[in-house]
Design an enzyme around this catalytic site. Structure first.
Site, PDB file in Angstrom:
ATOM      1  N   ASN A   8       0.827  -1.211   0.000  1.00 48.07           N
ATOM      2  CA  ASN A   8       0.000   0.000   0.000  1.00 48.07           C
ATOM      3  C   ASN A   8       0.854   1.250   0.000  1.00 48.07           C
ATOM      4  O   ASN A   8       0.350   2.355   0.139  1.00 48.07           O
ATOM      5  CB  ASN A   8      -0.899   0.018   1.252  1.00 48.07           C
ATOM      6  CG  ASN A   8      -2.068  -0.926   1.100  1.00 48.07           C
ATOM      7  OD1 ASN A   8      -2.706  -0.954   0.054  1.00 48.07           O
ATOM      8  ND2 ASN A   8      -2.342  -1.711   2.140  1.00 48.07           N
ATOM      9  N   ASN A   9       2.173   1.062  -0.101  1.00 52.37           N
ATOM     10  CA  ASN A   9       3.097   2.195  -0.016  1.00 52.37           C
ATOM     11  C   ASN A   9       3.218   2.863  -1.394  1.00 52.37           C
ATOM     12  O   ASN A   9       3.765   2.287  -2.345  1.00 52.37           O
ATOM     13  CB  ASN A   9       4.458   1.668   0.477  1.00 52.37           C
ATOM     14  CG  ASN A   9       5.485   2.760   0.641  1.00 52.37           C
ATOM     15  OD1 ASN A   9       5.555   3.687  -0.151  1.00 52.37           O
ATOM     16  ND2 ASN A   9       6.301   2.649   1.685  1.00 52.37           N
ATOM     17  N   ALA A  10       2.682   4.081  -1.507  1.00 48.38           N
ATOM     18  CA  ALA A  10       2.631   4.774  -2.798  1.00 48.38           C
ATOM     19  C   ALA A  10       4.042   5.041  -3.353  1.00 48.38           C
ATOM     20  O   ALA A  10       4.260   4.994  -4.565  1.00 48.38           O
ATOM     21  CB  ALA A  10       1.869   6.084  -2.651  1.00 48.38           C
ATOM     22  N   HIS A  11       5.001   5.310  -2.452  1.00 44.71           N
ATOM     23  CA  HIS A  11       6.375   5.560  -2.909  1.00 44.71           C
ATOM     24  C   HIS A  11       6.977   4.299  -3.530  1.00 44.71           C
ATOM     25  O   HIS A  11       7.636   4.345  -4.559  1.00 44.71           O
ATOM     26  CB  HIS A  11       7.254   6.017  -1.747  1.00 44.71           C
ATOM     27  CG  HIS A  11       6.925   7.388  -1.263  1.00 44.71           C
ATOM     28  ND1 HIS A  11       7.295   8.528  -1.949  1.00 44.71           N
ATOM     29  CD2 HIS A  11       6.251   7.802  -0.177  1.00 44.71           C
ATOM     30  CE1 HIS A  11       6.866   9.594  -1.287  1.00 44.71           C
ATOM     31  NE2 HIS A  11       6.221   9.174  -0.211  1.00 44.71           N
ATOM     32  N   LYS A  12       6.733   3.167  -2.850  1.00 48.48           N
ATOM     33  CA  LYS A  12       7.262   1.904  -3.386  1.00 48.48           C
ATOM     34  C   LYS A  12       6.633   1.602  -4.737  1.00 48.48           C
ATOM     35  O   LYS A  12       7.313   1.171  -5.659  1.00 48.48           O
ATOM     36  CB  LYS A  12       6.930   0.749  -2.433  1.00 48.48           C
ATOM     37  CG  LYS A  12       7.808   0.648  -1.220  1.00 48.48           C
ATOM     38  CD  LYS A  12       7.477  -0.649  -0.509  1.00 48.48           C
ATOM     39  CE  LYS A  12       8.228  -0.813   0.776  1.00 48.48           C
ATOM     40  NZ  LYS A  12       7.829  -2.030   1.481  1.00 48.48           N
ATOM     41  N   ASP A  68       9.555  -6.936   1.284  1.00 47.24           N
ATOM     42  CA  ASP A  68       9.737  -6.506   2.663  1.00 47.24           C
ATOM     43  C   ASP A  68      11.159  -5.996   2.764  1.00 47.24           C
ATOM     44  O   ASP A  68      12.083  -6.580   2.200  1.00 47.24           O
ATOM     45  CB  ASP A  68       9.490  -7.637   3.662  1.00 47.24           C
ATOM     46  CG  ASP A  68       9.191  -7.070   5.042  1.00 47.24           C
ATOM     47  OD1 ASP A  68       8.200  -6.341   5.184  1.00 47.24           O
ATOM     48  OD2 ASP A  68       9.981  -7.308   5.978  1.00 47.24           O
ATOM     49  N   TYR A 150      13.665   6.236   5.923  1.00 43.36           N
ATOM     50  CA  TYR A 150      14.955   6.740   6.405  1.00 43.36           C
ATOM     51  C   TYR A 150      15.764   7.449   5.302  1.00 43.36           C
ATOM     52  O   TYR A 150      16.934   7.782   5.517  1.00 43.36           O
ATOM     53  CB  TYR A 150      15.778   5.581   6.981  1.00 43.36           C
ATOM     54  CG  TYR A 150      15.102   4.890   8.154  1.00 43.36           C
ATOM     55  CD1 TYR A 150      15.342   5.297   9.467  1.00 43.36           C
ATOM     56  CD2 TYR A 150      14.204   3.845   7.951  1.00 43.36           C
ATOM     57  CE1 TYR A 150      14.717   4.674  10.538  1.00 43.36           C
ATOM     58  CE2 TYR A 150      13.567   3.210   9.017  1.00 43.36           C
ATOM     59  CZ  TYR A 150      13.833   3.629  10.302  1.00 43.36           C
ATOM     60  OH  TYR A 150      13.206   3.016  11.362  1.00 43.36           O
ATOM     61  N   ASP A 151      15.161   7.668   4.149  1.00 38.15           N
ATOM     62  CA  ASP A 151      15.882   8.272   3.018  1.00 38.15           C
ATOM     63  C   ASP A 151      16.627   9.565   3.381  1.00 38.15           C
ATOM     64  O   ASP A 151      17.751   9.772   2.900  1.00 38.15           O
ATOM     65  CB  ASP A 151      14.920   8.556   1.854  1.00 38.15           C
ATOM     66  CG  ASP A 151      14.639   7.304   1.026  1.00 38.15           C
ATOM     67  OD1 ASP A 151      15.340   6.298   1.209  1.00 38.15           O
ATOM     68  OD2 ASP A 151      13.711   7.347   0.196  1.00 38.15           O
ATOM     69  N   HIS A 176      18.392  -0.754  -3.014  1.00 41.38           N
ATOM     70  CA  HIS A 176      18.169  -2.162  -2.663  1.00 41.38           C
ATOM     71  C   HIS A 176      16.966  -2.723  -3.424  1.00 41.38           C
ATOM     72  O   HIS A 176      16.997  -3.818  -3.959  1.00 41.38           O
ATOM     73  CB  HIS A 176      17.959  -2.255  -1.158  1.00 41.38           C
ATOM     74  CG  HIS A 176      16.972  -1.271  -0.592  1.00 41.38           C
ATOM     75  ND1 HIS A 176      17.026   0.079  -0.870  1.00 41.38           N
ATOM     76  CD2 HIS A 176      15.881  -1.423   0.204  1.00 41.38           C
ATOM     77  CE1 HIS A 176      16.033   0.707  -0.267  1.00 41.38           C
ATOM     78  NE2 HIS A 176      15.314  -0.197   0.391  1.00 41.38           N
TER      79      HIS A 176
HETATM   80  P1  IMP Z   1       8.401  -2.500   4.585  1.00 40.33           P
HETATM   81  O1  IMP Z   1       8.035  -3.353   5.735  1.00 40.33           O
HETATM   82  O2  IMP Z   1       9.053  -3.244   3.468  1.00 40.33           O
HETATM   83  O3  IMP Z   1       7.280  -1.653   4.103  1.00 40.33           O
HETATM   84  O4  IMP Z   1       9.521  -1.470   5.003  1.00 40.33           O
HETATM   85  C1  IMP Z   1       9.905  -1.299   6.315  1.00 40.33           C
HETATM   86  C2  IMP Z   1      10.455   0.072   6.556  1.00 40.33           C
HETATM   87  O5  IMP Z   1      11.808   0.097   6.111  1.00 40.33           O
HETATM   88  C3  IMP Z   1       9.787   1.235   5.857  1.00 40.33           C
HETATM   89  O6  IMP Z   1       8.655   1.670   6.531  1.00 40.33           O
HETATM   90  C4  IMP Z   1      10.901   2.263   5.927  1.00 40.33           C
HETATM   91  O7  IMP Z   1      10.950   2.856   7.201  1.00 40.33           O
HETATM   92  C5  IMP Z   1      12.141   1.406   5.736  1.00 40.33           C
HETATM   93  N1  IMP Z   1      12.511   1.398   4.313  1.00 40.33           N
HETATM   94  C6  IMP Z   1      12.381   0.385   3.431  1.00 40.33           C
HETATM   95  N2  IMP Z   1      12.807   0.753   2.210  1.00 40.33           N
HETATM   96  C7  IMP Z   1      13.198   2.032   2.323  1.00 40.33           C
HETATM   97  C8  IMP Z   1      13.729   2.970   1.385  1.00 40.33           C
HETATM   98  O8  IMP Z   1      13.902   2.737   0.191  1.00 40.33           O
HETATM   99  N3  IMP Z   1      14.018   4.176   1.897  1.00 40.33           N
HETATM  100  C9  IMP Z   1      13.840   4.517   3.201  1.00 40.33           C
HETATM  101  N4  IMP Z   1      13.322   3.694   4.105  1.00 40.33           N
HETATM  102  C10 IMP Z   1      13.008   2.445   3.666  1.00 40.33           C
END
Ligand code: IMP
Length: 191
Positions: A8-12, A68, A150-151, A176
């Protein structure tokens, strides 16, 4: 080919669209009618990635992939790691998470960190995983307004800008997620 991205992450989603291009019809969770928060109950990024993809496959029967990811800081024994999103609490606030990270890291001279991503693809019921990582360092001021998480405090090795100071095209060349998605893309093209 239709493929759901289980996030649901719009940035992703923006990063994934930029990387996979038009070769696939990318469906979102909203597109397939999945309105629940997919659980992330495990203590490893690999298991949570599998769980997200499994959830969509078992409930909706749609080929899909889930990502993830997390930030691992060496001086903090790999924290926040699998807890990256909720490091400072269940509000999942990026600013709070960064503030806690900088507080916990102050006093250490080693500021090395890495982002990792594990993508799980479920296609016709078969599971495949693809990993990506990018090494860098944490800085003690927030710089830039792009991206998420954390970008603003992460500078990848070989660069002097944070991920948040890079536009999506720049970040998508080295992140990554870009590395893992490149492997996913190559796999899908061979199918
Ligand atoms: P998720 O569980 O994969 O959605 O990611 C876990 C968390 O890792 C995110 O909410 C961010 O805080 C951090 N994270 C993952 N990928 C990135 C990235 O590309 N940039 C910055 N923070 C990230």
């Amino acid at each position: 080919m239709k493929l759901c991205f289980a996030s649901n992450n719009a940035h992703k989603l923006e990063e994934v669209r930029a990387l996979l291009g038009a070769a696939f019809e990318l469906l979102t969770l909203a597109d397939i009618g999945c309105l629940t928060d997919i659980p992330e109950p495990f203590e490893t990024i690999h298991e949570n990635s599998t769980e997200k993809a499994r959830f969509v496959w078992e409930k909706f029967g749609i080929d899909c992939f889930a990502d993830d990811s997390g930030l691992e800081v060496r001086a903090l024994d790999g924290a926040p790691g699998v807890y990256s999103a909720r490091y400072a609490g269940p509000q999942r606030d990026s600013n709070d998470n960064i503030d806690l990270l900088l507080k916990n890291l102050s006093g250490f001279t080693d500021h090395h960190a890495r982002f990792i991503t594990v993508i799980t693809l479920v296609i016709k019921g078969a599971y495949h995983q693809f990993e990506g990582e990018v090494n860098g360092k944490i800085i003690f001021e927030k710089r830039g307004s792009h991206g998420f998480g954390y970008d603003p405090v992460f500078i990848p090795d070989g660069y002097d800008k944070t991920f948040a100071e890079m536009n999506i095209e720049e970040k998508s060349k080295l992140s990554h997620r870009a590395i893992a998605l490149g492997k996913l893309n190559a796999f899908l093209k061979r199918m």
